[in-house]
Design an enzyme around this catalytic site. Structure first.
Site, PDB file in Angstrom:
ATOM      1  N   PRO A   2      71.252  76.410 -19.502  1.00  0.00           N
ATOM      2  CA  PRO A   2      70.326  77.173 -18.687  1.00  0.00           C
ATOM      3  C   PRO A   2      68.993  76.532 -18.437  1.00  0.00           C
ATOM      4  O   PRO A   2      68.209  76.343 -19.356  1.00  0.00           O
ATOM      5  CB  PRO A   2      70.067  78.384 -19.566  1.00  0.00           C
ATOM      6  CG  PRO A   2      70.168  77.841 -20.957  1.00  0.00           C
ATOM      7  CD  PRO A   2      70.877  76.548 -20.891  1.00  0.00           C
ATOM      8  N   GLU A   3      68.716  76.257 -17.210  1.00  0.00           N
ATOM      9  CA  GLU A   3      67.341  76.029 -16.807  1.00  0.00           C
ATOM     10  C   GLU A   3      66.960  77.214 -15.935  1.00  0.00           C
ATOM     11  O   GLU A   3      67.737  78.148 -15.802  1.00  0.00           O
ATOM     12  CB  GLU A   3      67.208  74.699 -16.055  1.00  0.00           C
ATOM     13  CG  GLU A   3      67.583  73.502 -16.924  1.00  0.00           C
ATOM     14  CD  GLU A   3      67.446  72.177 -16.205  1.00  0.00           C
ATOM     15  OE1 GLU A   3      66.442  71.987 -15.508  1.00  0.00           O
ATOM     16  OE2 GLU A   3      68.341  71.328 -16.324  1.00  0.00           O
ATOM     17  N   ARG A 113      77.648  77.338 -29.325  1.00  0.00           N
ATOM     18  CA  ARG A 113      76.900  76.501 -30.272  1.00  0.00           C
ATOM     19  C   ARG A 113      75.912  77.289 -31.118  1.00  0.00           C
ATOM     20  O   ARG A 113      75.301  76.744 -32.018  1.00  0.00           O
ATOM     21  CB  ARG A 113      76.174  75.388 -29.506  1.00  0.00           C
ATOM     22  CG  ARG A 113      77.098  74.218 -29.241  1.00  0.00           C
ATOM     23  CD  ARG A 113      76.452  73.197 -28.338  1.00  0.00           C
ATOM     24  NE  ARG A 113      75.529  72.324 -29.047  1.00  0.00           N
ATOM     25  CZ  ARG A 113      74.871  71.328 -28.472  1.00  0.00           C
ATOM     26  NH1 ARG A 113      75.031  71.103 -27.196  1.00  0.00           N
ATOM     27  NH2 ARG A 113      74.076  70.581 -29.159  1.00  0.00           N
TER      28      ARG A 113
END
Length: 270
Positions: A2-3, A113
């Site tokens: 995500p940006e 993660r």
DNA sequence: ATTATATCCTGATCGC
DNA sequence: TGCGATCAGGATATAA
């Protein structure tokens, strides 16, 4: 994933499904997360969903003072995903870390993660970062120039930090520097006003365009409805080492800055 | 005060 | 096909 554009996409998609819903229960499936930290949300109604920097912010009701309730900020980091599901009784499977059971359906937080974070703030003000949003009105060429003049960091590294401009990441920084014709290793303070203005324009253009495309999907970004973004087809340098530059046909090069890959054209960027 | 390194995790991919 | 090494869009704490 995500940006900024990916988070914006997810927040926009979730807003209609979540607004007005009441939290019935919170189920935590990851020992890294303390269930007690999310307990205050039970019984509250969601009043707003919006992007805050690189995070998805969810505003909650406060009995008596509807607009002054707590905000939950979810940072997706590398692999976080948020999705609304119509059925909240499915057995939890692998990457599911938290399930917010709502009066209709459920909000699921998947995160392979497990780098993502959930933070509960007392008010929206507390949840708002100090830096400014590069898509907002406060971000001007003059503001950028003034900031850059104070730093000897490589411009790429400077753009990645989150305490001034909030929301930029590895992909869009490479793309914007290419569009602006600026070499990623240049000291921030070496940029002229014209170069900073070009960079400002490139950043806003790239971000706007990526939001329109629903973000970039490279590895496993999925938006809130499980679809891929489309901006990857417009990437000119990111992940394209060895490919010819779209403008001058010189092979794109890769360099490593702060353990992160940067892609650039050695001919177009100075 | 900046600027590098280590770390949190898992899975996909690369090279042998 | 198998297996270990490497890499991944993020950010922070610690070290230099």
């Amino acid at each position: 994933m995500p940006e900024l554009p990916e988070v914006e996409t997810v927040a926009r998609q979730l807003a209609p499904a979540l607004t007005g819903r009441r939290v019935v229960a919170v189920q935590v499936f990851d020992p890294k997360i303390d269930p007690a930290s999310l307990e205050p949300l039970i019984g509250r109604t969601i009043t707003a969903v919006r992007r805050i920097g690189k995070q998805v912010g969810i505003g909650f009701s406060q009995p008596g003072i509807p607009e002054a309730g707590p905000w939950l900020c979810i940072h997706l980091r590398m692999t976080g995903r948020l999705a609304w599901a119509p059925d909240c009784r499915q057995p939890p499977v692998a990457p599911l870390r938290v399930r917010f059971r709502l009066d209709r359906g459920a909000l699921l937080f998947h995160d392979t993660r497990r780098f993502g974070t959930l933070t509960l703030y007392p008010t929206l003000r507390d949840a708002t970062p100090a830096g400014i949003d590069p898509t907002g009105r406060a971000f001007t060429p003059a503001r950028l120039t003034a900031w850059l003049a104070q730093s000897a960091s490589p411009i790429k590294v400077w753009l990645m930090r989150q305490d001034r401009l909030v929301g930029l990441g590895n992909i869009y920084v490479s793309e914007a520097l290419h569009r602006a014709g600026i070499h990623p290793a240049r000291p921030a303070r070496s940029l002229s006003f014209d170069e900073a203005a070009r960079l400002h324009k490139a950043l806003r253009l790239i971000l706007r365009s990526a939001i329109r495309c629903g973000g970039t999907t490279i590895f496993n970004f999925e938006n809130a409805v499980g679809a891929a973004g489309q901006f990857q087809r417009r990437l000119r340098v990111y992940g394209r080492e060895g490919d010819p530059c779209a403008r001058c046909r010189t092979p794109i090069q890769r360099l490593v800055q702060q353990q992160r890959s940067t892609f650039f054209c050695p001919t177009c960027q100075h």
